[in-house]
Design a protein around this motif. Structure first.
Motif, PDB file in Angstrom:
ATOM      1  N   THR A  28      23.699  29.374  69.113  1.00  0.00           N
ATOM      2  CA  THR A  28      25.085  29.459  69.567  1.00  0.00           C
ATOM      3  C   THR A  28      25.823  30.316  68.537  1.00  0.00           C
ATOM      4  O   THR A  28      25.235  30.751  67.548  1.00  0.00           O
ATOM      5  CB  THR A  28      25.757  28.080  69.682  1.00  0.00           C
ATOM      6  N   GLU A  29      27.095  30.534  68.754  1.00  0.00           N
ATOM      7  CA  GLU A  29      27.853  31.313  67.782  1.00  0.00           C
ATOM      8  C   GLU A  29      28.096  30.530  66.491  1.00  0.00           C
ATOM      9  O   GLU A  29      28.369  31.115  65.437  1.00  0.00           O
ATOM     10  CB  GLU A  29      29.188  31.778  68.384  1.00  0.00           C
ATOM     11  N   THR A  30      27.983  29.189  66.549  1.00  0.00           N
ATOM     12  CA  THR A  30      28.254  28.367  65.366  1.00  0.00           C
ATOM     13  C   THR A  30      26.982  28.163  64.562  1.00  0.00           C
ATOM     14  O   THR A  30      26.803  28.734  63.488  1.00  0.00           O
ATOM     15  CB  THR A  30      28.867  27.023  65.785  1.00  0.00           C
ATOM     16  N   ILE A  60      27.156  16.556  71.443  1.00  0.00           N
ATOM     17  CA  ILE A  60      28.023  17.414  72.233  1.00  0.00           C
ATOM     18  C   ILE A  60      27.231  17.985  73.401  1.00  0.00           C
ATOM     19  O   ILE A  60      26.094  18.432  73.220  1.00  0.00           O
ATOM     20  CB  ILE A  60      28.621  18.532  71.370  1.00  0.00           C
ATOM     21  N   VAL A  61      27.815  17.937  74.589  1.00  0.00           N
ATOM     22  CA  VAL A  61      27.182  18.512  75.773  1.00  0.00           C
ATOM     23  C   VAL A  61      27.685  19.939  75.951  1.00  0.00           C
ATOM     24  O   VAL A  61      28.890  20.178  76.047  1.00  0.00           O
ATOM     25  CB  VAL A  61      27.487  17.677  77.028  1.00  0.00           C
ATOM     26  N   HIS A  62      26.761  20.885  76.001  1.00  0.00           N
ATOM     27  CA  HIS A  62      27.097  22.291  76.206  1.00  0.00           C
ATOM     28  C   HIS A  62      27.066  22.593  77.701  1.00  0.00           C
ATOM     29  O   HIS A  62      26.113  22.206  78.396  1.00  0.00           O
ATOM     30  CB  HIS A  62      26.119  23.179  75.444  1.00  0.00           C
ATOM     31  N   ILE A  63      28.106  23.257  78.174  1.00  0.00           N
ATOM     32  CA  ILE A  63      28.224  23.562  79.595  1.00  0.00           C
ATOM     33  C   ILE A  63      28.457  25.058  79.794  1.00  0.00           C
ATOM     34  O   ILE A  63      28.854  25.763  78.860  1.00  0.00           O
ATOM     35  CB  ILE A  63      29.353  22.748  80.263  1.00  0.00           C
ATOM     36  N   ALA A  64      28.202  25.520  81.026  1.00  0.00           N
ATOM     37  CA  ALA A  64      28.189  26.962  81.293  1.00  0.00           C
ATOM     38  C   ALA A  64      29.546  27.533  81.650  1.00  0.00           C
ATOM     39  O   ALA A  64      29.747  28.744  81.545  1.00  0.00           O
ATOM     40  CB  ALA A  64      27.196  27.276  82.412  1.00  0.00           C
ATOM     41  N   ASP A  65      30.483  26.689  82.097  1.00  0.00           N
ATOM     42  CA  ASP A  65      31.782  27.210  82.540  1.00  0.00           C
ATOM     43  C   ASP A  65      32.820  26.103  82.538  1.00  0.00           C
ATOM     44  O   ASP A  65      32.499  24.913  82.399  1.00  0.00           O
ATOM     45  CB  ASP A  65      31.669  27.835  83.939  1.00  0.00           C
ATOM     46  N   ILE A  66      34.075  26.502  82.702  1.00  0.00           N
ATOM     47  CA  ILE A  66      35.181  25.544  82.666  1.00  0.00           C
ATOM     48  C   ILE A  66      35.094  24.561  83.823  1.00  0.00           C
ATOM     49  O   ILE A  66      35.394  23.366  83.673  1.00  0.00           O
ATOM     50  CB  ILE A  66      36.534  26.296  82.674  1.00  0.00           C
ATOM     51  N   ASP A  67      34.662  25.013  84.989  1.00  0.00           N
ATOM     52  CA  ASP A  67      34.572  24.122  86.145  1.00  0.00           C
ATOM     53  C   ASP A  67      33.647  22.941  85.890  1.00  0.00           C
ATOM     54  O   ASP A  67      33.813  21.870  86.491  1.00  0.00           O
ATOM     55  CB  ASP A  67      34.077  24.895  87.365  1.00  0.00           C
ATOM     56  N   HIS A 120      27.743  32.537  73.091  1.00  0.00           N
ATOM     57  CA  HIS A 120      26.537  33.276  72.705  1.00  0.00           C
ATOM     58  C   HIS A 120      25.779  33.632  73.975  1.00  0.00           C
ATOM     59  O   HIS A 120      25.555  32.770  74.832  1.00  0.00           O
ATOM     60  CB  HIS A 120      25.658  32.435  71.783  1.00  0.00           C
ATOM     61  N   PRO A 121      25.365  34.884  74.118  1.00  0.00           N
ATOM     62  CA  PRO A 121      24.723  35.294  75.374  1.00  0.00           C
ATOM     63  C   PRO A 121      23.446  34.527  75.682  1.00  0.00           C
ATOM     64  O   PRO A 121      23.155  34.237  76.847  1.00  0.00           O
ATOM     65  CB  PRO A 121      24.460  36.788  75.175  1.00  0.00           C
ATOM     66  N   VAL A 122      22.672  34.182  74.658  1.00  0.00           N
ATOM     67  CA  VAL A 122      21.433  33.436  74.899  1.00  0.00           C
ATOM     68  C   VAL A 122      21.743  32.013  75.354  1.00  0.00           C
ATOM     69  O   VAL A 122      21.137  31.500  76.308  1.00  0.00           O
ATOM     70  CB  VAL A 122      20.542  33.426  73.640  1.00  0.00           C
ATOM     71  N   ALA A 123      22.688  31.368  74.690  1.00  0.00           N
ATOM     72  CA  ALA A 123      23.069  30.011  75.085  1.00  0.00           C
ATOM     73  C   ALA A 123      23.600  29.982  76.512  1.00  0.00           C
ATOM     74  O   ALA A 123      23.241  29.106  77.315  1.00  0.00           O
ATOM     75  CB  ALA A 123      24.118  29.463  74.116  1.00  0.00           C
ATOM     76  N   LEU A 124      24.456  30.939  76.858  1.00  0.00           N
ATOM     77  CA  LEU A 124      25.029  30.972  78.208  1.00  0.00           C
ATOM     78  C   LEU A 124      23.972  31.287  79.254  1.00  0.00           C
ATOM     79  O   LEU A 124      23.964  30.702  80.348  1.00  0.00           O
ATOM     80  CB  LEU A 124      26.165  31.986  78.265  1.00  0.00           C
ATOM     81  N   ALA A 125      23.045  32.188  78.926  1.00  0.00           N
ATOM     82  CA  ALA A 125      21.965  32.502  79.864  1.00  0.00           C
ATOM     83  C   ALA A 125      21.081  31.277  80.093  1.00  0.00           C
ATOM     84  O   ALA A 125      20.656  30.999  81.226  1.00  0.00           O
ATOM     85  CB  ALA A 125      21.141  33.668  79.341  1.00  0.00           C
ATOM     86  N   LEU A 126      20.801  30.525  79.028  1.00  0.00           N
ATOM     87  CA  LEU A 126      19.991  29.317  79.156  1.00  0.00           C
ATOM     88  C   LEU A 126      20.709  28.274  80.005  1.00  0.00           C
ATOM     89  O   LEU A 126      20.094  27.636  80.867  1.00  0.00           O
ATOM     90  CB  LEU A 126      19.679  28.757  77.768  1.00  0.00           C
ATOM     91  N   LEU A 127      21.998  28.082  79.761  1.00  0.00           N
ATOM     92  CA  LEU A 127      22.766  27.111  80.535  1.00  0.00           C
ATOM     93  C   LEU A 127      22.782  27.469  82.022  1.00  0.00           C
ATOM     94  O   LEU A 127      22.622  26.604  82.890  1.00  0.00           O
ATOM     95  CB  LEU A 127      24.190  27.026  79.988  1.00  0.00           C
ATOM     96  N   LYS A 128      22.972  28.741  82.315  1.00  0.00           N
ATOM     97  CA  LYS A 128      23.009  29.159  83.719  1.00  0.00           C
ATOM     98  C   LYS A 128      21.646  29.031  84.375  1.00  0.00           C
ATOM     99  O   LYS A 128      21.529  28.616  85.538  1.00  0.00           O
ATOM    100  CB  LYS A 128      23.538  30.589  83.803  1.00  0.00           C
ATOM    101  N   SER A 129      20.586  29.355  83.639  1.00  0.00           N
ATOM    102  CA  SER A 129      19.248  29.219  84.186  1.00  0.00           C
ATOM    103  C   SER A 129      18.886  27.755  84.399  1.00  0.00           C
ATOM    104  O   SER A 129      18.268  27.396  85.406  1.00  0.00           O
ATOM    105  CB  SER A 129      18.230  29.880  83.247  1.00  0.00           C
ATOM    106  N   PHE A 130      19.299  26.898  83.473  1.00  0.00           N
ATOM    107  CA  PHE A 130      18.998  25.474  83.564  1.00  0.00           C
ATOM    108  C   PHE A 130      19.807  24.812  84.677  1.00  0.00           C
ATOM    109  O   PHE A 130      19.306  23.962  85.407  1.00  0.00           O
ATOM    110  CB  PHE A 130      19.266  24.808  82.221  1.00  0.00           C
ATOM    111  N   GLY A 131      21.083  25.173  84.769  1.00  0.00           N
ATOM    112  CA  GLY A 131      21.915  24.650  85.837  1.00  0.00           C
ATOM    113  C   GLY A 131      22.548  23.302  85.577  1.00  0.00           C
ATOM    114  O   GLY A 131      23.045  22.646  86.505  1.00  0.00           O
ATOM    115  N   GLY A 132      22.562  22.856  84.340  1.00  0.00           N
ATOM    116  CA  GLY A 132      23.188  21.580  84.002  1.00  0.00           C
ATOM    117  C   GLY A 132      23.687  21.581  82.582  1.00  0.00           C
ATOM    118  O   GLY A 132      23.724  22.616  81.910  1.00  0.00           O
ATOM    119  N   GLY A 133      24.084  20.403  82.095  1.00  0.00           N
ATOM    120  CA  GLY A 133      24.558  20.282  80.726  1.00  0.00           C
ATOM    121  C   GLY A 133      23.407  20.098  79.754  1.00  0.00           C
ATOM    122  O   GLY A 133      22.410  19.431  80.061  1.00  0.00           O
TER     123      GLY A 133
END
Length: 331
Positions: A28-30, A60-67, A120-133
């Motif tokens: 992630t960026e942190t 902490i649960v990482h999520i892909a978007d505000i929704d 972070h592009p890798v974290a966001l790509a993983l979240l979107k590919s996984f489809g959950g938190g």
């Protein structure tokens, strides 16, 4: 497993591992996170086992978007939407009241849940590919130095992680700011790159900052008295006290390391000096890696020059206080 380059195939494989209840470390960026399917209590239990982390410490649960806030929080207050709109994706985690179906294994038994959208592009790509938190604390042993490079994860956790995605060095370098929005008034529970003043400016209200001597009843990551700590004893000193302290230690034959940002001290056979930037954001980005480097040298002691006490340095001073507390209490 050694770190792998996060191409499309690797990310798809990582998402599949998460679906199977396995552990994946990702950037992630942190800092690097140790991720598991946040909806799977058995998978989440694997995080605690790998880290040696007590199970009452929330994740902490990482999520892909505000929704996706609404998938985990029983209610999403306007304050959360305002902060997400301004700071997400980014290094801000929000504590909200959880939905009943959110596993207590994730929340440390509490009725609140921490949520953030990493930048972070890798974290966001993983979240979107996984489809959950993805529940993810830092990918290191409990209370030790946080990892900001994939190699740090491998050196510390090794084969207890099923896959490590190597996204390079983390750009922020210290953990996210945590703001509690579960009650009537916003409370800062952990300082980070995003300051309490920046949050107050968005919400148009004062932010409650609990005193360290009076901890909040909400448990969040990074609240141990000793945290982010090297194995080598570490001490924090104002710059003006360091020259005399170093001379005394060298006279006694001690081999020391020094993290310095302003003080100019010459390196010797008994003293290894690592200089960090004088700007808070650049210092934070390099801090954990530098601390790890000194910790690997089998020194007797690590000395750290105390930085400024202004708000931009708040997160760094928080980490330094906890990384050096153990030795100070033994004096």
């Amino acid at each position: 497993m050694k770190p792998v380059f996060p191409d499309t195939n690797a990310i798809a494989h990582a998402a599949d591992l998460l679906r199977k209840g396995r552990l994946v470390a990702f950037p992630t960026e942190t800092v690097y996170g140790l991720g598991a399917d946040a909806s799977n209590p058995d998978a989440v239990a694997g995080i605690f086992k790998a880290k040696g982390r007590p199970t009452d410490h929330p994740l902490i649960v990482h999520i892909a978007d505000i929704d996706s806030l609404a998938d985990w929080a029983s209610t999403v207050p306007d304050a959360a939407l305002k902060l997400a709109d301004r700071f997400w994706p980014g290094p801000l985690a929000m504590i909200l009241n959880k939905k009943p179906e959110v596993p207590l294994a994730v929340t440390g038994g509490q009725q609140t849940v921490g949520l953030r959208m990493p930048d972070h592009p890798v974290a966001l790509a993983l979240l979107k590919s996984f489809g959950g938190g993805i529940a993810a604390p830092s990918a290191n042993r409990f209370c030790r130095i946080s990892p900001t490079q994939a190699l740090h994860v491998y050196e510390e956790l090794g084969n207890s992680v099923d896959m490590i995605l190597d996204g390079g060095a983390c750009q922020v370098g210290v953990e996210s700011t945590i703001i509690d929005l579960s009650g009537n008034k916003p409370r800062l529970l952990r300082p980070g790159l995003i300051t309490s003043q920046e949050i107050a400016d968005i919400l148009k209200t004062d932010i409650n900052i609990p005193q360290a001597s009076k901890p909040t009843e909400i448990r969040v990551p990074g609240m141990m008295e000793v945290h982010y700590a090297p194995s080598t004893p570490a001490m924090l000193y104002p710059a003006e006290q360091l020259p005399d302290r170093i001379r005394l230690l060298q006279t006694s034959g001690k081999k020391c390391g020094l993290l310095s940002c302003q003080l100019e001290i010459t390196e010797t056979s008994q003293l290894c000096v690592l200089r960090l930037p004088q700007q808070a954001d650049a210092y934070a980005q390099r801090f954990y890696a530098a601390l790890r480097e000194l910790d690997s040298l089998q020194l007797d002691l690590i000395l750290v020059e105390k930085p400024l006490q202004t708000e931009p340095w708040q997160a760094i001073n928080d980490r330094l206080r906890k990384a050096t507390t153990a030795y100070l209490h033994s004096l």
